[in-house]
Design a protein around this motif. Structure first.
Motif, PDB file in Angstrom:
ATOM      1  N   GLY A 182       0.787  -1.225   0.000  1.00  0.00           N
ATOM      2  CA  GLY A 182       0.000   0.000   0.000  1.00  0.00           C
ATOM      3  C   GLY A 182       0.818   1.273   0.000  1.00  0.00           C
ATOM      4  O   GLY A 182       0.279   2.358   0.215  1.00  0.00           O
ATOM      5  N   LEU A 183       2.113   1.170  -0.262  1.00  0.00           N
ATOM      6  CA  LEU A 183       2.966   2.360  -0.262  1.00  0.00           C
ATOM      7  C   LEU A 183       2.928   3.112  -1.588  1.00  0.00           C
ATOM      8  O   LEU A 183       3.370   4.249  -1.661  1.00  0.00           O
ATOM      9  N   ILE A 184       2.407   2.482  -2.622  1.00  0.00           N
ATOM     10  CA  ILE A 184       2.236   3.123  -3.930  1.00  0.00           C
ATOM     11  C   ILE A 184       0.735   3.173  -4.200  1.00  0.00           C
ATOM     12  O   ILE A 184       0.054   2.151  -4.069  1.00  0.00           O
ATOM     13  N   PRO A 185       0.198   4.330  -4.558  1.00  0.00           N
ATOM     14  CA  PRO A 185      -1.249   4.449  -4.789  1.00  0.00           C
ATOM     15  C   PRO A 185      -1.739   3.478  -5.873  1.00  0.00           C
ATOM     16  O   PRO A 185      -1.104   3.304  -6.901  1.00  0.00           O
ATOM     17  N   GLU A 186      -2.876   2.864  -5.594  1.00  0.00           N
ATOM     18  CA  GLU A 186      -3.431   1.868  -6.509  1.00  0.00           C
ATOM     19  C   GLU A 186      -3.765   2.455  -7.881  1.00  0.00           C
ATOM     20  O   GLU A 186      -3.698   1.767  -8.887  1.00  0.00           O
ATOM     21  N   GLU A 187      -4.077   3.738  -7.930  1.00  0.00           N
ATOM     22  CA  GLU A 187      -4.503   4.361  -9.191  1.00  0.00           C
ATOM     23  C   GLU A 187      -3.374   4.446 -10.219  1.00  0.00           C
ATOM     24  O   GLU A 187      -3.623   4.623 -11.407  1.00  0.00           O
ATOM     25  N   VAL A 188      -2.122   4.357  -9.806  1.00  0.00           N
ATOM     26  CA  VAL A 188      -1.022   4.581 -10.741  1.00  0.00           C
ATOM     27  C   VAL A 188      -0.538   3.305 -11.427  1.00  0.00           C
ATOM     28  O   VAL A 188       0.285   3.366 -12.327  1.00  0.00           O
ATOM     29  N   ILE A 189      -1.076   2.144 -11.044  1.00  0.00           N
ATOM     30  CA  ILE A 189      -0.604   0.883 -11.623  1.00  0.00           C
ATOM     31  C   ILE A 189      -1.788   0.109 -12.181  1.00  0.00           C
ATOM     32  O   ILE A 189      -2.791  -0.076 -11.498  1.00  0.00           O
ATOM     33  N   SER A 190      -1.656  -0.355 -13.426  1.00  0.00           N
ATOM     34  CA  SER A 190      -2.771  -1.082 -14.022  1.00  0.00           C
ATOM     35  C   SER A 190      -2.660  -2.592 -13.806  1.00  0.00           C
ATOM     36  O   SER A 190      -3.642  -3.248 -13.531  1.00  0.00           O
ATOM     37  N   ASN A 191      -1.464  -3.180 -13.924  1.00  0.00           N
ATOM     38  CA  ASN A 191      -1.284  -4.612 -13.697  1.00  0.00           C
ATOM     39  C   ASN A 191      -0.955  -4.805 -12.220  1.00  0.00           C
ATOM     40  O   ASN A 191       0.183  -4.703 -11.812  1.00  0.00           O
ATOM     41  N   LYS A 192      -1.975  -5.074 -11.411  1.00  0.00           N
ATOM     42  CA  LYS A 192      -1.822  -5.040  -9.964  1.00  0.00           C
ATOM     43  C   LYS A 192      -1.443  -6.378  -9.345  1.00  0.00           C
ATOM     44  O   LYS A 192      -1.214  -6.449  -8.159  1.00  0.00           O
ATOM     45  N   GLN A 193      -1.431  -7.448 -10.113  1.00  0.00           N
ATOM     46  CA  GLN A 193      -1.156  -8.761  -9.543  1.00  0.00           C
ATOM     47  C   GLN A 193      -0.049  -9.441 -10.325  1.00  0.00           C
ATOM     48  O   GLN A 193       0.291  -9.037 -11.420  1.00  0.00           O
ATOM     49  N   GLY A 194       0.482 -10.477  -9.748  1.00  0.00           N
ATOM     50  CA  GLY A 194       1.445 -11.277 -10.481  1.00  0.00           C
ATOM     51  C   GLY A 194       2.714 -11.541  -9.715  1.00  0.00           C
ATOM     52  O   GLY A 194       2.941 -11.006  -8.638  1.00  0.00           O
ATOM     53  N   ARG A 195       3.543 -12.369 -10.326  1.00  0.00           N
ATOM     54  CA  ARG A 195       4.838 -12.742  -9.763  1.00  0.00           C
ATOM     55  C   ARG A 195       5.915 -12.414 -10.785  1.00  0.00           C
ATOM     56  O   ARG A 195       5.659 -12.332 -11.964  1.00  0.00           O
ATOM     57  N   ILE A 196       7.136 -12.260 -10.284  1.00  0.00           N
ATOM     58  CA  ILE A 196       8.271 -11.970 -11.162  1.00  0.00           C
ATOM     59  C   ILE A 196       8.589 -13.191 -12.014  1.00  0.00           C
ATOM     60  O   ILE A 196       8.637 -14.308 -11.515  1.00  0.00           O
ATOM     61  N   GLN A 197       8.784 -12.975 -13.288  1.00  0.00           N
ATOM     62  CA  GLN A 197       9.260 -14.009 -14.199  1.00  0.00           C
ATOM     63  C   GLN A 197      10.555 -13.525 -14.817  1.00  0.00           C
ATOM     64  O   GLN A 197      10.641 -12.384 -15.270  1.00  0.00           O
ATOM     65  N   ILE A 198      11.557 -14.390 -14.818  1.00  0.00           N
ATOM     66  CA  ILE A 198      12.840 -14.064 -15.418  1.00  0.00           C
ATOM     67  C   ILE A 198      13.081 -15.029 -16.563  1.00  0.00           C
ATOM     68  O   ILE A 198      12.972 -16.243 -16.396  1.00  0.00           O
ATOM     69  N   LEU A 199      13.384 -14.470 -17.718  1.00  0.00           N
ATOM     70  CA  LEU A 199      13.635 -15.276 -18.912  1.00  0.00           C
ATOM     71  C   LEU A 199      15.141 -15.426 -19.103  1.00  0.00           C
ATOM     72  O   LEU A 199      15.876 -14.438 -19.083  1.00  0.00           O
ATOM     73  N   THR A 200      15.590 -16.675 -19.269  1.00  0.00           N
ATOM     74  CA  THR A 200      16.978 -16.939 -19.622  1.00  0.00           C
ATOM     75  C   THR A 200      16.987 -17.495 -21.037  1.00  0.00           C
ATOM     76  O   THR A 200      15.936 -17.606 -21.671  1.00  0.00           O
ATOM     77  N   GLN A 201      18.138 -17.887 -21.539  1.00  0.00           N
ATOM     78  CA  GLN A 201      18.214 -18.448 -22.889  1.00  0.00           C
ATOM     79  C   GLN A 201      17.423 -19.753 -23.011  1.00  0.00           C
ATOM     80  O   GLN A 201      16.941 -20.090 -24.079  1.00  0.00           O
TER      81      GLN A 201
END
Length: 134
Positions: free
Chosen positions: A31-50
């Motif tokens: 809750g430290l960043i206002p909800e109105e400024v971010i559209s994709n509010k859910q998810g997990r980090i994905q890292i792509l390697t070769q």
């Protein structure tokens, strides 16, 4: 080349941007960043390697947990040992380790095969890209 005592001072751009965005995601969830400024509010980090897609939670090593995982303990000790080395030693091809917890590893060549791991270290020179997914 750089002296080993300066390896922690060098900026690894890939690691810096991944950890920065993961930190921003965590700040949003707290809750430290206002909800109105971010559209994709859910998810997990994905890292792509070769060769694979790795999904999980980036570890910032900011907790005061008494018990550490093997990698947490090892990376902490590695940083301490770097400080003990002779300042005359040089380092080349320095990349940053990105510690990911609760990881899901999906091979690009076998996308139906998913391996789940408690933790994994991805070295930033292997990173091709990143995303936040639902």
């Amino acid at each position: 080349m750089q002296k080993l005592e300066n390896i922690n001072k060098a900026m690894d751009y890939k690691k810096a941007i991944i950890t920065h965005l993961a930190d921003q995601k965590q700040q949003f969830e707290e809750g430290l960043i206002p909800e109105e400024v971010i559209s994709n509010k859910q998810g997990r980090i994905q890292i792509l390697t070769q060769t694979a897609m790795i999904e999980g939670e980036v570890n910032f090593f900011d907790g005061d947990e008494e018990m550490k995982t093997f990698f947490e303990y090892g990376l902490d000790r590695f940083g301490e040992e770097l400080q003990e080395l002779s300042p005359d030693m040089m380092a080349a091809n320095a990349t940053g380790p990105i510690h990911i917890k609760n990881a899901r590893f999906k091979s690009i060549s076998a996308p139906d095969s998913i391996i789940e791991m408690d933790e994994i270290i991805v070295f930033s020179d292997q990173v091709v890209g990143m995303a936040i997914v639902k």
